[in-house]
Design an enzyme around this catalytic site. Structure first.
Site, mmCIF file in Angstrom:
data_model
loop_
_atom_site.group_PDB
_atom_site.id
_atom_site.type_symbol
_atom_site.label_atom_id
_atom_site.label_comp_id
_atom_site.label_asym_id
_atom_site.label_seq_id
_atom_site.Cartn_x
_atom_site.Cartn_y
_atom_site.Cartn_z
ATOM 1 N N HIS A 171 -26.852 11.751 168.403
ATOM 2 C CA HIS A 171 -28.168 11.071 167.983
ATOM 3 C C HIS A 171 -29.322 12.267 168.129
ATOM 4 O O HIS A 171 -30.226 12.224 167.439
ATOM 5 C CB HIS A 171 -28.711 9.859 168.495
ATOM 6 N N SER A 224 -19.642 9.377 169.533
ATOM 7 C CA SER A 224 -19.784 8.192 169.078
ATOM 8 C C SER A 224 -20.335 7.356 170.652
ATOM 9 O O SER A 224 -19.669 7.474 171.573
ATOM 10 C CB SER A 224 -18.381 7.638 168.402
#
Ligand code: PAF
Length: 283
Positions: free
Chosen positions: A37, A185
């Site tokens: 991210h 993830s």
């Protein structure tokens, strides 16, 4: 860093920037941020004057029995990470704030939402395209950054933006990986130590696909080889192995003569991992 918990606060913040001619980029997330991210956030910050991240675990994209209640959350840590990256504002609505109305209207890209992951998770992509449309309408970004790891999601959002003339540019960011190759993830933390060690098999299978494609193997041969490669991990339950046209996700067969994407979905216990790799055609 400005924290906006309501749509009105978010709109007011972006309007004040746009009034002075500044551009805005958005990174939509469901929180529990990791390096993947943060690299999207860095790209967003490079592309526009102001970078916004949204954190919203969207219930409408989880099916019954999926991991909504156990989806990992850590708001304080997420905000610290985003502040350290120099993000200008975070949109952090509650479910009640995001879905203030009965939610009768949906956005769907039917040709892409019912195939591949969409066939395994009915309703998932309708939830994604609807919430992403809402985020675009609230934040009104000039750019939005999405990871290639969720390749079907990226393809579907690009199609939606084109079809509905949404006035923004979608930027794709390459998959960010752990040192051993596992795609980052938020779900990785839910793997047991043994499953975590085995999960590297997804990246190994993608490497194998590239080698086989270079040797002239057909789509069917590659898919078969990948299934057997993935099942070498004792706790891997292979949910899907697909090779599709990289642009449209249309089915392909025979030798890889066009840009194609290998899409993997493998379950380890209760954790579904996905990964992908785009393979260029061989000359
Ligand atoms: O990729 C995700 O984290 C989600 O699907 C998104 C794009 C934030 C929509 O809820």
């Amino acid at each position: 860093m400005i924290i906006c918990r309501t749509k009105a606060e978010m709109r007011k913040t972006v309007q004040s920037w746009k009034r002075t001619g500044e551009t805005v980029s958005l990174v939509p997330t469901m929180g529990y941020l990791h390096e993947g991210h943060l690299s999207l956030v860095r790209t967003a910050a490079q592309r526009a004057d102001r970078a916004v991240a949204s954190i919203f675990v969207n219930p409408t994209q989880f099916g019954p029995g999926e991991d909504l209640s156990s989806y990992p959350r850590d708001e304080k840590r997420d905000l610290d990470l985003l502040a350290a990256e120099g993000v200008h504002a975070v949109f952090l609505p509650s479910v009640e704030e995001m879905y203030t109305t009965a939610g009768d209207t949906h956005v769907e890209v039917p040709s892409l939402s019912g195939i591949l992951q969409g066939a395994l998770r009915p309703g998932h992509f309708r939830g994604v395209s609807t919430v992403v449309t809402k985020l675009f309408n609230i934040v009104t970004p000039d750019f939005a950054v999405f990871g290639e790891k969720d390749y079907q999601q990226l393809t579907l959002i690009r199609q939606m933006v084109r079809d509905l003339d949404m006035p923004l540019e979608i930027i794709a960011h390459p998959t960010v990986r752990e040192a051993d190759g596992l795609a980052m993830s938020s779900r990785n933390v839910r793997l047991s130590p043994d499953q975590r060690a085995e999960a590297v098999v997804l990246n190994l299978a993608l490497g194998r696909a590239e080698t086989l494609a270079a040797s002239g193997a057909t789509v069917q041969e590659i898919e078969t080889a990948l299934r057997s490669c993935l099942t070498e991990a004792p706790s891997a339950e292979v949910k899907s192995v697909d090779i599709r046209d990289a642009e449209t996700l249309a089915e392909c067969s025979g030798p890889l003569d066009r840009s194609s994407v290998v899409l993997l979905a493998v379950r380890f216990g209760t954790v579904l991992l996905i990964d992908q790799r785009v393979i260029a055609p061989q000359n």
